[in-house]
Scaffold this active site. Structure first.
Site, PDB file in Angstrom:
ATOM      1  N   GLN A   1      -5.519  -0.344  -3.942  1.00 25.25           N
ATOM      2  CA  GLN A   1      -6.230  -1.472  -4.552  1.00 25.25           C
ATOM      3  C   GLN A   1      -7.079  -1.046  -5.748  1.00 25.25           C
ATOM      4  O   GLN A   1      -7.153  -1.744  -6.759  1.00 25.25           O
ATOM      5  CB  GLN A   1      -7.096  -2.140  -3.475  1.00 25.25           C
ATOM      6  CG  GLN A   1      -7.770  -3.424  -3.938  1.00 25.25           C
ATOM      7  CD  GLN A   1      -8.605  -4.059  -2.840  1.00 25.25           C
ATOM      8  OE1 GLN A   1      -8.372  -3.813  -1.653  1.00 25.25           O
ATOM      9  NE2 GLN A   1      -9.569  -4.870  -3.230  1.00 25.25           N
TER      10      GLN A   1
ATOM     11  N   HIS B   1      -5.610  -5.981   3.931  1.00 25.16           N
ATOM     12  CA  HIS B   1      -4.587  -4.945   4.072  1.00 25.16           C
ATOM     13  C   HIS B   1      -3.929  -5.020   5.446  1.00 25.16           C
ATOM     14  O   HIS B   1      -4.580  -4.795   6.467  1.00 25.16           O
ATOM     15  CB  HIS B   1      -5.233  -3.560   3.884  1.00 25.16           C
ATOM     16  CG  HIS B   1      -5.712  -3.320   2.488  1.00 25.16           C
ATOM     17  ND1 HIS B   1      -5.100  -2.439   1.642  1.00 25.16           N
ATOM     18  CD2 HIS B   1      -6.747  -3.865   1.786  1.00 25.16           C
ATOM     19  CE1 HIS B   1      -5.730  -2.440   0.472  1.00 25.16           C
ATOM     20  NE2 HIS B   1      -6.736  -3.302   0.541  1.00 25.16           N
TER      21      HIS B   1
ATOM     22  N   CYS C   1      -1.924  -2.966   6.699  1.00 21.58           N
ATOM     23  CA  CYS C   1      -1.884  -1.670   7.389  1.00 21.58           C
ATOM     24  C   CYS C   1      -3.110  -1.505   8.268  1.00 21.58           C
ATOM     25  O   CYS C   1      -3.060  -0.796   9.275  1.00 21.58           O
ATOM     26  CB  CYS C   1      -1.746  -0.514   6.396  1.00 21.58           C
ATOM     27  SG  CYS C   1      -3.090  -0.362   5.223  1.00 21.58           S
TER      28      CYS C   1
ATOM     29  N   CYS D   1       0.843  -1.192   0.000  1.00 17.18           N
ATOM     30  CA  CYS D   1       0.000   0.000   0.000  1.00 17.18           C
ATOM     31  C   CYS D   1       0.880   1.244   0.000  1.00 17.18           C
ATOM     32  O   CYS D   1       1.900   1.304   0.694  1.00 17.18           O
ATOM     33  CB  CYS D   1      -0.973  -0.006   1.174  1.00 17.18           C
ATOM     34  SG  CYS D   1      -0.432   0.866   2.631  1.00 17.18           S
ATOM     35  N   GLU D   2       0.523   2.192  -0.822  1.00 17.37           N
ATOM     36  CA  GLU D   2       1.369   3.375  -0.979  1.00 17.37           C
ATOM     37  C   GLU D   2       1.282   4.329   0.207  1.00 17.37           C
ATOM     38  O   GLU D   2       2.076   5.248   0.313  1.00 17.37           O
ATOM     39  CB  GLU D   2       1.031   4.108  -2.281  1.00 17.37           C
ATOM     40  CG  GLU D   2      -0.316   4.788  -2.311  1.00 17.37           C
ATOM     41  CD  GLU D   2      -0.575   5.457  -3.663  1.00 17.37           C
ATOM     42  OE1 GLU D   2       0.056   5.059  -4.653  1.00 17.37           O
ATOM     43  OE2 GLU D   2      -1.428   6.355  -3.698  1.00 17.37           O
ATOM     44  N   HIS D   3       0.344   4.107   1.094  1.00 22.71           N
ATOM     45  CA  HIS D   3       0.217   4.999   2.244  1.00 22.71           C
ATOM     46  C   HIS D   3       1.093   4.583   3.414  1.00 22.71           C
ATOM     47  O   HIS D   3       1.521   5.420   4.202  1.00 22.71           O
ATOM     48  CB  HIS D   3      -1.250   5.068   2.706  1.00 22.71           C
ATOM     49  CG  HIS D   3      -2.166   5.546   1.633  1.00 22.71           C
ATOM     50  ND1 HIS D   3      -3.353   4.921   1.318  1.00 22.71           N
ATOM     51  CD2 HIS D   3      -2.040   6.566   0.766  1.00 22.71           C
ATOM     52  CE1 HIS D   3      -3.932   5.552   0.312  1.00 22.71           C
ATOM     53  NE2 HIS D   3      -3.153   6.549  -0.039  1.00 22.71           N
ATOM     54  N   HIS D   4       1.326   3.274   3.556  1.00 22.08           N
ATOM     55  CA  HIS D   4       2.082   2.781   4.714  1.00 22.08           C
ATOM     56  C   HIS D   4       3.246   1.877   4.328  1.00 22.08           C
ATOM     57  O   HIS D   4       3.974   1.419   5.206  1.00 22.08           O
ATOM     58  CB  HIS D   4       1.147   2.010   5.653  1.00 22.08           C
ATOM     59  CG  HIS D   4      -0.041   2.791   6.107  1.00 22.08           C
ATOM     60  ND1 HIS D   4      -1.264   2.738   5.459  1.00 22.08           N
ATOM     61  CD2 HIS D   4      -0.185   3.679   7.123  1.00 22.08           C
ATOM     62  CE1 HIS D   4      -2.111   3.549   6.075  1.00 22.08           C
ATOM     63  NE2 HIS D   4      -1.489   4.130   7.079  1.00 22.08           N
TER      64      HIS D   4
HETATM   65 ZN    ZN Z   1      -2.125   1.388   4.001  1.00 32.91          ZN
END
Ligand code: ZN
Length: 201
Positions: free
Chosen positions: A128, A156, A158, A87-90
């Site tokens: 996703q 996920h 995260c 995931c590009e956020h975490h």
């Molecule tokens: Zn994430």
């Protein structure tokens, strides 16, 4: 960090990535010289290179090597394509299964290429929704079919590991193009085939 410094890193990506990972360890409260951690920066750098190898995948080559002109107008469906992404956020993994279908017009693509297309986009920093769209769009552009449908089920880490929204750690996304978007019958046929499997799993 200045732009030139990032360019510098790009020249020797492995070495620099390893150094960057080594620099993270004390920030986490660890001793980078501890026996078990000595080779960790090298391992992490190698793992990250692999997990983001999709950026270096030659998608036109993957696709064009396996296009066939045929008279076949029934739905082609490949279910349960396993994938692992970040995931590009975490920068934490999300992973699951993708179900890919299309209705050919005059071309089909080798079935073994579909998982390779999925990997080429999964092995990047992703969300996703975009991953699902990119897989559908790539098939659309490669063979110009009557329609493409992609359903993606993922969990996920995260969300699962950080103890937030555990009940929402599973997500389903879909991308419907052409007949899969415009024709309810086609879409329902696809979803029935996918759901049959999902419920039975
Ligand atoms: Zn994430």
């Amino acid at each position: 960090m200045k732009a030139e410094d990032w360019d510098e890193l790009a020249v020797t990506p492995d070495r620099s990535l390893e150094d960057l990972v080594r620099a993270i360890l004390p920030q986490l409260g660890e001793d980078p010289e501890r026996e078990g951690l000595q080779r960790t920066p090298a391992r992490v750098a190698k793992a990250l290179q692999f997990l983001t190898s999709g950026y270096r995948a030659d998608i036109p080559k993957i696709v064009n090597d396996a296009l066939y002109t045929v008279k076949y107008d029934e739905m082609v469906i490949v279910k349960d394509i396993e994938f692992f992404s970040l995931c590009e956020h975490h920068l934490l993994p999300f992973f699951g299964k993708m179900h890919v279908a299309y209705l050919p017009k005059d071309k089909v693509i080798g079935l073994s290429k579909l998982p390779r297309i999925v990997d080429a986009f999964a092995r990047r920093l992703q969300i996703q929704e975009r991953l699902t769209q990119q897989v559908a769009q790539t098939i659309q552009e490669a063979i110009d079919p009557v329609g493409v449908g992609v359903v993606c089920e993922a969990r996920h880490l995260c969300m699962m590991m950080r103890g937030v929204e555990k009940q929402h750690s599973g997500a389903v996304t879909s991308a419907m193009l052409g007949a899969f978007r415009d024709c309810k019958e086609t879409r329902d046929e696809f979803l029935a085939l996918v759901n049959h499997r999902m419920n039975g799993a």
